[in-house]
Structure formats: C-alpha cells, structure tokens
Design a protein around this motif. Structure first.
Motif, mmCIF file in Angstrom:
data_model
loop_
_atom_site.group_PDB
_atom_site.id
_atom_site.type_symbol
_atom_site.label_atom_id
_atom_site.label_comp_id
_atom_site.label_asym_id
_atom_site.label_seq_id
_atom_site.Cartn_x
_atom_site.Cartn_y
_atom_site.Cartn_z
ATOM 1 N N ALA A 1 0.811 -1.221 0.000
ATOM 2 C CA ALA A 1 0.000 0.000 0.000
ATOM 3 C C ALA A 1 0.843 1.269 0.000
ATOM 4 C CB ALA A 1 -0.947 0.011 1.196
ATOM 5 N N THR A 2 2.105 1.186 0.409
ATOM 6 C CA THR A 2 2.939 2.386 0.382
ATOM 7 C C THR A 2 3.189 2.862 -1.045
ATOM 8 O OG1 THR A 2 5.009 1.121 0.396
ATOM 9 C CG2 THR A 2 4.084 1.741 2.534
ATOM 10 N N THR A 3 2.937 2.012 -2.045
ATOM 11 C CA THR A 3 3.121 2.415 -3.441
ATOM 12 C C THR A 3 1.888 3.111 -4.010
ATOM 13 O OG1 THR A 3 2.321 0.311 -4.359
ATOM 14 C CG2 THR A 3 4.660 0.454 -3.796
ATOM 15 N N LEU A 4 0.774 3.069 -3.279
ATOM 16 C CA LEU A 4 -0.460 3.706 -3.748
ATOM 17 C C LEU A 4 -0.480 5.181 -3.363
ATOM 18 C CD1 LEU A 4 -3.057 0.943 -2.776
ATOM 19 C CD2 LEU A 4 -2.018 1.345 -5.014
ATOM 20 N N SER A 5 -1.348 5.943 -4.023
ATOM 21 C CA SER A 5 -1.488 7.366 -3.753
ATOM 22 C C SER A 5 -2.640 7.611 -2.779
ATOM 23 C CB SER A 5 -1.749 8.117 -5.059
ATOM 24 O OG SER A 5 -2.132 9.459 -4.808
ATOM 25 N N SER A 6 -2.458 8.598 -1.918
ATOM 26 C CA SER A 6 -3.520 8.990 -0.986
ATOM 27 C C SER A 6 -4.454 10.036 -1.588
ATOM 28 C CB SER A 6 -2.915 9.519 0.312
ATOM 29 O OG SER A 6 -2.132 10.680 0.048
ATOM 30 N N PHE A 7 -4.249 10.363 -2.862
ATOM 31 C CA PHE A 7 -5.093 11.354 -3.538
ATOM 32 C C PHE A 7 -6.567 10.973 -3.435
ATOM 33 C CE2 PHE A 7 -7.201 12.749 -7.513
ATOM 34 C CZ PHE A 7 -7.060 14.117 -7.371
ATOM 35 N N GLN B 1 1.956 6.314 -0.007
ATOM 36 C CA GLN B 1 2.986 7.320 -0.279
ATOM 37 C C GLN B 1 3.348 7.397 -1.752
ATOM 38 O OE1 GLN B 1 6.332 6.556 2.437
ATOM 39 N NE2 GLN B 1 4.889 5.497 3.789
ATOM 40 N N GLY B 2 2.546 6.754 -2.611
ATOM 41 C CA GLY B 2 2.855 6.712 -4.028
ATOM 42 C C GLY B 2 2.721 8.055 -4.714
ATOM 43 N N SER B 3 3.424 8.195 -5.836
ATOM 44 C CA SER B 3 3.468 9.472 -6.560
ATOM 45 C C SER B 3 2.578 9.488 -7.798
ATOM 46 C CB SER B 3 4.911 9.777 -6.973
ATOM 47 O OG SER B 3 5.418 8.744 -7.811
ATOM 48 N N VAL B 4 1.803 8.422 -8.028
ATOM 49 C CA VAL B 4 0.921 8.359 -9.199
ATOM 50 C C VAL B 4 -0.523 8.504 -8.709
ATOM 51 C CG1 VAL B 4 0.181 6.979 -11.183
ATOM 52 C CG2 VAL B 4 2.548 6.828 -10.370
ATOM 53 N N PRO B 5 -1.126 9.684 -8.829
ATOM 54 C CA PRO B 5 -2.472 9.894 -8.283
ATOM 55 C C PRO B 5 -3.516 8.914 -8.810
ATOM 56 C CG PRO B 5 -1.475 11.990 -8.878
ATOM 57 C CD PRO B 5 -0.573 10.922 -9.415
ATOM 58 N N ALA B 6 -3.328 8.424 -10.024
ATOM 59 C CA ALA B 6 -4.301 7.493 -10.597
ATOM 60 C C ALA B 6 -4.284 6.143 -9.893
ATOM 61 C CB ALA B 6 -4.032 7.301 -12.088
ATOM 62 N N ALA B 7 -3.166 5.806 -9.238
ATOM 63 C CA ALA B 7 -2.987 4.482 -8.645
ATOM 64 C C ALA B 7 -3.431 4.492 -7.194
ATOM 65 C CB ALA B 7 -1.529 4.053 -8.763
ATOM 66 N N ARG B 8 -4.683 4.099 -6.990
ATOM 67 C CA ARG B 8 -5.264 4.088 -5.656
ATOM 68 C C ARG B 8 -5.967 2.745 -5.426
ATOM 69 N NH1 ARG B 8 -7.163 8.849 -8.060
ATOM 70 N NH2 ARG B 8 -9.374 8.505 -7.664
ATOM 71 N N MET B 9 -6.446 2.535 -4.225
ATOM 72 C CA MET B 9 -7.200 1.321 -3.958
ATOM 73 C C MET B 9 -8.419 1.294 -4.882
ATOM 74 S SD MET B 9 -6.734 -1.337 -2.053
ATOM 75 C CE MET B 9 -5.734 -0.877 -0.647
ATOM 76 N N GLY B 10 -8.652 0.152 -5.538
ATOM 77 C CA GLY B 10 -9.736 0.041 -6.510
ATOM 78 C C GLY B 10 -9.310 0.279 -7.941
#
Length: 382
Positions: free
Chosen positions: A225-231, A254-263
């Motif tokens: 989950a640290t690779t996902l974005s909190s956006f 803490q990820g830097s790709v806003p598109a990459a989130r849970m779901g």
C-alpha cells in the motif's frame, strides 16, 4: 403449423433415438466442472452478468497511466480468498474471534463463542486450520447461499474441530447476487477490507490457471500500500474505501501516481509484446491482464504483489498450480531456479510495464473503446 414433429413417432411417443440422446446429454452434463456448458455459464464457477465489472473486457482506447510495480521481498505471493460455493451444504454458525491480525494470537483459540453469522452452508468435512499461509492472512471469504447471494466475512477460518470463526461481517458486504450483481450501477461491496470489494468476484478459480486453461475475467491484485497514492482519499471506483491508515506518514499510501489508488484497474499496455513471455502460466495471466485487467483490492503489508486465488471445498489454486506446472506459484526471483525462475522473470517483466486504466468507471467499465475480448456467454437459465 402442419409440419412434422421430428421428435416424436406417429404414435405420439418420443423416438428411441431421442431418448438415447437425452440420456447421453444428462450423463455428460453431470460430469466435470466446466464453467461453461451448452446450457450456459455456471454462476458458481463463472459468476455475474456478462457486462459486470468482473466480466467486462478492457477497452482498446482506454486512457492508461504508467504504474510500474517492483516488489522486493517476494516476486509473487498468494492472496487466498476463501470461496465456499456449496449452497446445499448443511448450515452452521460462524462465531466471533478476537485474534484479528495479531501475529501472536490464534484465531481459533481466541473464539468468543458469540455468533457472528448464523446458518451458513459450509461443508462439514472441510477446514482451513492449520495450513494457511503466513501468520495473519487476510482470508476474505465469500459463502454462496441457496438463493445465489453472498455472505462475506473476514478473516474466516474453519478450525480442526469444525468451528468456523471470523471477525468482521459488515452489513454492506452481504447480499450481492451471483446472477444479477456486480454491475456498473451496483458494483457491490465485500470482505476485502482495504477496498471494500468482494472476495468472490475476480478470484482465480480452480481449473482456470492450468495447462491449456484461461482466466476469462478480471482478476484481483494486492500490492504494497505504500506504493499507492492517498489522492482523493486513497481509493477510486469501484472501491468504497481505502485502508484506515492511508494517510499515515509512515505506514500509509505514499505513491506518486495519483491514478494508482485502492480500486484501480491495472492492465498491460497495448504495445506489450506477448512473445517476450517464455512460460505458459505467465502467458495465461498476461492475457487476462491485457484483456480484462486486475483490480487492486488490498494491502499486502510488505513488498510483494499478490494474486487472489481460490481456497475452498472445491480445491486450492496454490496446490493445483504446483501440481500442474511442476513448481510453486509463489516465490522470490532471487531464491529459485529452473522454470520457476523463468516464470517469475516473466512476471517481473509484466510488472515493469503495468498501467492504470484511468478512465475506468461506471460510464465506461474497462475504459474507452471497443472491448479487447468477447463478452462472457449467458448465464445458465438467463
């Protein structure tokens, strides 16, 4: 009107030929576990309508955003979803346990005796304890009820003495139908706590990831989950939530790709060269990722990529994989050799070019464009 009835003799009784043919069809239909037969698709093996989020192919003009995966601790792990698809089994209660995800606690030994969910069809002679992977696996579970709806709970264990235990069975997770659910309008919720998505849909089933097989639907993936974005709260459709710690500065997203989130729906890009894949099991997975994609549904809790695979009375994909391919499904690329090493190298190549389908949504499931694969055949009885 007036045409001959070719199914009957002049006396009005069925012909001998048709009686024999009918008997043969009946025998054949009772054999095997194929998800698709002449009668239609078996919802217990290949569920949901053809245009559901799990069966909808990716669009060939989808808007893609690069999101490379680079797991360091294990190249591939198994996210075992407990699938109990025996709606005629005798019902038994699931009792509450307080062990949760504490490494030092035993989920079976911490049972409280309080009934969490009543009267679920769980076969008497099947259990998960001991034998599960790791100390605190998620083990999201989906149990099919006689009316073909789901009861979902997490983490489900069936102890050696036959006691079924779990900790959470939220009302929002219950009641999705294998016949009509998982649509764009009502994608449904379920026991993958990190995303609120189902334990049933998208799970790689026994009989799919085998020589000559195919995975004809979207799959589910778990990532660090640290690779996902909190956006935007850390999640996107069709997920209904992110992990509670998504905004934690140490453990959170803490990820830097806003598109990459849970779901997020992940896929291989159209320019990916399938001929670079050396092993058949990796090729089967690559085709599923290219044509349907993988939804991110949970946190692995460490640096690995997990695939949701079935474990239930129908069998266990991890066992089937090793039996059919001759090497374990899971492992680290630095610790194995032979064909397993080539398989994991194939996966690493795929991970390096993963993309998010950024326009996946209720108005364009799988993203824009023409579908990259045929839609699923009709359900039996549809």
């Amino acid at each position: 009107m007036g045409a001959l009835d070719h199914g009957r003799t002049t006396s009005g009784r069925p012909s001998v030929v048709l009686v024999v043919l009918a008997a043969l069809v009946l025998v054949l239909s009772s054999c095997g576990g194929d998800a698709e037969t002449d009668a239609g698709r078996d919802p217990l093996l290949w569920p949901y309508p053809a245009d559901s989020i799990w069966n909808h192919p990716r669009g060939d003009a989808a808007r893609l955003v690069p999101f490379a995966l680079d797991p360091r601790a294990s190249t591939l792990s198994a996210e075992e979803d407990v699938i109990i698809a025996e709606p005629d089994a005798e019902g038994r209660d699931v009792v509450s346990t307080t062990a949760g995800w504490q490494p030092g606690a035993s989920r079976c030994n911490e049972a409280t005796g309080e009934v969490l969910v009543e009267d679920l069809p769980i076969p008497e002679d099947w259990y998960t304890d001991p034998g599960y992977r790791g100390k605190t696996p998620n083990q999201a579970a989906a149990i099919v009820m006689p009316d073909m709806t789901l009861v979902e709970t997490q983490p489900l264990h069936v102890c050696e003495d036959g006691t079924a235990v779990s900790q959470e069975a939220q009302p929002a997770w219950q009641g999705s139908s294998l016949l009509t659910g998982a649509t764009a309008e009502e994608p449904g919720s379920g026991a993958h706590g990190g995303s609120g998505m189902t334990a049933f849909g998208g799970t790689i089933r026994v009989g799919e990831w085998v020589p000559g097989g195919e995975i004809p639907h979207a799959v589910k993936m778990t990532v660090d989950a640290t690779t996902l974005s909190s956006f935007a709260g850390g999640f996107r459709w069709p997920a209904t939530n992110a992990d509670l710690y998504a905004d934690d500065p140490v453990r959170g997203y803490q990820g830097s790709v806003p598109a990459a989130r849970m779901g997020s729906l992940l896929t291989l890009p159209p320019w990916f060269q399938m001929d670079k894949i050396e092993t058949e099991p990796a090729r089967i997975l690559a085709e599923a990722l290219m044509e349907h994609g993988a939804y991110v549904v949970d946190d692995t809790g460490w640096s690995t990529v997990g695939l949701s695979v079935e474990w239930g009375p129908n069998g266990r994909v991890t066992d089937e994989f090793e039996q059919e391919w001759g090497f374990p499904m899971t492992g680290h690329i630095g610790n194995v050799g032979g064909e397993q090493l080539q398989f994991l190298e194939d996966l690493k190549l795929m991970y390096s070019v993963m993309h998010v389908v950024d326009d996946n949504g209720p108005d364009a499931v799988g993203g824009a464009g023409d579908p990259m694969a045929p839609f699923a055949p009709p359900l039996a009885g549809a």
